[in-house]
Design an enzyme around this catalytic site. Structure first.
Site, short mmCIF file in Angstrom:
data_model
loop_
_atom_site.label_atom_id
_atom_site.label_comp_id
_atom_site.label_asym_id
_atom_site.label_seq_id
_atom_site.Cartn_x
_atom_site.Cartn_y
_atom_site.Cartn_z
N THR A 282 0.82 -1.21 0.00
CA THR A 282 0.00 0.00 0.00
C THR A 282 0.86 1.27 0.00
OG1 THR A 282 -1.47 1.28 1.43
CG2 THR A 282 -0.09 -0.32 2.52
N ASP A 283 0.28 2.35 -0.48
CA ASP A 283 1.00 3.64 -0.42
C ASP A 283 1.06 4.18 1.01
OD1 ASP A 283 -1.69 4.37 -0.07
OD2 ASP A 283 -1.67 5.96 -1.58
N GLU A 284 0.28 3.56 1.93
CA GLU A 284 0.23 4.09 3.30
C GLU A 284 1.56 3.92 4.03
OE1 GLU A 284 -3.46 3.33 5.37
OE2 GLU A 284 -4.52 3.09 3.48
N TYR B 117 -15.11 11.34 9.25
CA TYR B 117 -14.15 11.60 10.33
C TYR B 117 -13.64 13.04 10.25
CZ TYR B 117 -13.83 6.45 10.61
OH TYR B 117 -14.10 5.11 10.72
N LYS C 261 2.44 -3.27 7.24
CA LYS C 261 2.70 -3.44 5.79
C LYS C 261 4.13 -3.00 5.47
CE LYS C 261 0.29 -4.59 2.86
NZ LYS C 261 -0.07 -5.92 2.28
N LEU D 54 -14.77 3.32 3.40
CA LEU D 54 -15.57 4.53 3.21
C LEU D 54 -16.64 4.43 2.10
CD1 LEU D 54 -16.14 7.49 3.97
CD2 LEU D 54 -14.47 8.15 2.24
N TYR E 14 -1.67 -0.56 10.93
CA TYR E 14 -1.82 -1.21 9.61
C TYR E 14 -0.63 -0.88 8.72
CZ TYR E 14 -3.22 -1.63 4.70
OH TYR E 14 -3.24 -1.92 3.36
P1 NAD Z 1 -9.44 -7.44 2.17
O1 NAD Z 1 -9.42 -7.16 3.64
O2 NAD Z 1 -10.67 -7.16 1.38
O3 NAD Z 1 -9.08 -8.98 1.92
C1 NAD Z 1 -8.04 -9.62 2.60
C2 NAD Z 1 -8.12 -11.11 2.28
O4 NAD Z 1 -7.04 -11.76 2.97
C3 NAD Z 1 -9.42 -11.77 2.77
O5 NAD Z 1 -9.90 -12.68 1.79
C4 NAD Z 1 -8.98 -12.52 4.02
O6 NAD Z 1 -9.76 -13.70 4.29
C5 NAD Z 1 -7.54 -12.88 3.68
N1 NAD Z 1 -6.72 -13.08 4.90
C6 NAD Z 1 -6.63 -12.24 5.96
N2 NAD Z 1 -5.82 -12.79 6.90
C7 NAD Z 1 -5.38 -13.97 6.39
C8 NAD Z 1 -4.52 -14.98 6.87
N3 NAD Z 1 -3.95 -14.89 8.09
N4 NAD Z 1 -4.26 -16.04 6.08
C9 NAD Z 1 -4.82 -16.15 4.84
N5 NAD Z 1 -5.69 -15.24 4.35
C10 NAD Z 1 -5.95 -14.16 5.12
O7 NAD Z 1 -8.18 -6.65 1.58
P2 NAD Z 1 -8.02 -5.86 0.22
O8 NAD Z 1 -8.55 -4.50 0.40
O9 NAD Z 1 -8.48 -6.71 -0.90
O10 NAD Z 1 -6.42 -5.74 0.16
C11 NAD Z 1 -5.64 -6.77 -0.42
C12 NAD Z 1 -4.17 -6.39 -0.35
O11 NAD Z 1 -3.96 -5.16 -1.06
C13 NAD Z 1 -3.67 -6.15 1.07
O12 NAD Z 1 -2.36 -6.67 1.17
C14 NAD Z 1 -3.67 -4.64 1.22
O13 NAD Z 1 -2.67 -4.23 2.13
C15 NAD Z 1 -3.34 -4.21 -0.19
N6 NAD Z 1 -3.87 -2.89 -0.60
C16 NAD Z 1 -5.19 -2.58 -0.41
C17 NAD Z 1 -5.66 -1.34 -0.84
C18 NAD Z 1 -7.11 -0.97 -0.69
O14 NAD Z 1 -7.49 0.17 -1.03
N7 NAD Z 1 -8.00 -1.85 -0.27
C19 NAD Z 1 -4.80 -0.43 -1.43
C20 NAD Z 1 -3.45 -0.78 -1.60
C21 NAD Z 1 -3.01 -2.03 -1.19
P1 TYD Z 2 -10.80 3.86 4.41
O1 TYD Z 2 -11.78 3.44 3.36
O2 TYD Z 2 -10.86 3.22 5.75
O3 TYD Z 2 -9.34 3.73 3.76
P2 TYD Z 2 -7.89 4.24 4.33
O4 TYD Z 2 -8.02 4.62 5.75
O5 TYD Z 2 -7.05 3.02 4.14
O6 TYD Z 2 -7.51 5.38 3.44
O7 TYD Z 2 -10.95 5.43 4.63
C1 TYD Z 2 -10.82 6.35 3.55
C2 TYD Z 2 -10.90 7.73 4.15
O8 TYD Z 2 -12.22 7.94 4.66
C3 TYD Z 2 -9.97 7.96 5.33
O9 TYD Z 2 -9.48 9.30 5.28
C4 TYD Z 2 -10.85 7.75 6.54
C5 TYD Z 2 -12.20 8.24 6.07
N1 TYD Z 2 -13.38 7.57 6.65
C6 TYD Z 2 -14.44 8.34 7.13
O10 TYD Z 2 -14.40 9.59 7.12
N2 TYD Z 2 -15.52 7.71 7.65
C7 TYD Z 2 -15.61 6.34 7.70
O11 TYD Z 2 -16.63 5.81 8.20
C8 TYD Z 2 -14.53 5.57 7.18
C9 TYD Z 2 -14.58 4.06 7.23
C10 TYD Z 2 -13.44 6.22 6.65
#
Ligand code: NAD
Ligand code: TYD
Length: 350
Positions: free
Chosen positions: A131-133, A213, A160, A196, A156
């Protein structure tokens, strides 16, 4: 047939990556390795679950012995690692699950790959999706580059960042063939409604308050999930070993502007008078340590690997709303917990 293990394939992004790989690469056997935590939902993959080149493997990456056994059994040549605890708010209330899955789980996978490949790196690849975070929080200007120093601020992002460091350490120390990408916020179908955008869609539909938030001034760079899956495909096949690629949508929105746009789209789709859904916006206590702004420079990915996002936000957001409105069963199953019975019905009662 080449076997590729995709971890976290039942989650939001993972399910789009699995679908893309299963459909596009019939010569690959795709093993979806997932523990099915609350975020894992096999209903996301109903359309590919009977494909000849798809296999589900129920396993937890924190279980080192199980992971070694799975690798020994499948002898994968590639790993695309997405399994993670992914929600910042959950990491604030319970950081240990993030340490266990994101850090220890990643090391277990690295160890299993290293043992299975045993120095024969040719044609092998361990791809870590991040992630970019990890780069921390930007002020009002500037971008994250691949060279930006890590400065994670939530449990988190710290977990990562830690996993990214370990993946790079295995490349430098053991020569494990790795590649890493760091992506901005994703949105689109199958997004778990604790994040969100899907949370707001669900709440607007039910005429419930939309919690924002702080003042809603935090900025995120949003990318459509299928564009992330396309980038993952490009990096997995064409990325340089030991390299990092930033992936972003060049699409920055403050949370409040994004939610206002979403309210407008929802008013249109639900046939409500304009301005109705906006009344649901409610400002609530800010997230602890809330990162102000993320913005990605993805020039390297675009120039070296030829990737471009296919959708603008103005196209992707209404498309996402349409998906949620057309998939009420999915949403109802997720919000009621019903989806967790799907695994039992589909796999254990056969
Ligand atoms: P998600 O939470 O929707 O899915 C995570 C998946 O991993 C689920 O299917 C869960 O069952 C599985 N999992 C969790 N713990 C596990 C374990 N101990 N063993 C095996 N499986 C396990 O996540 P996502 O949003 O799809 O993100 C996927 C990846 O992409 C993550 O590594 C996250 O850090 C990265 N990422 C997410 C975003 C985003 O915006 N969602 C952005 C950049 C990077
Ligand atoms: P989120 O979807 O949790 O992603 P991330 O924290 O990984 O960026 O949140 C996106 C943005 O929205 C973040 O600035 C937090 C804010 N947020 C709210 O304002 N209200 C909410 O209920 C949630 C879940 C997030």
């Amino acid at each position: 047939m080449k076997t590729i293990i995709i971890t976290g394939g039942a989650g939001f992004i993972g399910s789009h990556v699995v679908r893309r790989f299963v459909n596009k690469y019939p010569d690959y056997k795709i093993v979806n390795l997932d523990a099915l935590t609350y975020a894992g939902n096999l209903e996301n993959l109903k359309d590919v679950e009977n494909a000849n080149n798809y296999q589900f493997e129920h396993a937890d990456i924190t279980d080192a012995a199980k992971i070694k056994e799975v690798f020994a059994r499948y002898q994968p040549v590639g790993v695309v690692h997405l399994a993670a605890e992914s929600h910042v708010d959950r990491s604030i209330s319970g950081p240990m699950a993030f340490v266990e899955t994101n850090i220890i789980g990643t090391v277990n996978l690295l160890n299993a790959a290293r043992e299975t490949w045993n120095g024969e790196w040719e044609g092998k690849r361990f791809y870590h999706v991040s992630t970019d975070e990890v780069y921390g929080s930007l002020g009002e200007t500037g971008f994250f580059y691949e060279t930006t120093a890590y400065d994670p601020r939530s449990p988190y992002s710290a977990s990562k960042a830690s996993s990214d460091h370990l993946v790079r350490a295995y490349y430098h120390t053991y020569g494990l063939p790795v590649v890493i990408s760091n992506c901005s916020n994703n949105y689109g179908p199958n997004h778990f409604p604790e994040k969100l955008i899907p949370l707001a869609i669900h709440r607007i539909q039910n005429n419930e308050e939309i919690p924002i938030y702080g003042k809603g001034e935090n900025v995120r760079d949003w990318l459509y999930v299928e564009d992330h899956a396309a980038a993952i495909d490009a990096v997995f096949h064409k990325g340089g070993l030991g390299e990092t690629y930033n992936i972003g949508g060049n699409n920055e929105w403050t949370n409040i502007d994004l939610i206002r746009l979403l309210c407008k789209i929802m008013d249109q789709k639900l046939g409500r008078e304009e301005g109705t859904s906006e009344k649901l916006i409610t400002f609530v206590k800010d997230r602890a340590g809330h990162d102000l702004r993320y913005a990605i420079d993805s020039t390297k990915l675009k120039t070296e690997l030829g990737w471009e996002p296919s959708l603008t936000f103005e196209e992707g957001l209404p498309k996402t709303v349409d998906w949620y409105l057309a998939n009420q069963d999915w949403l109802n199953h997720v919000t009621s917990g019903e989806y967790q019975n799907y695994f039992k019905q589909q796999y254990q009662e056969r």
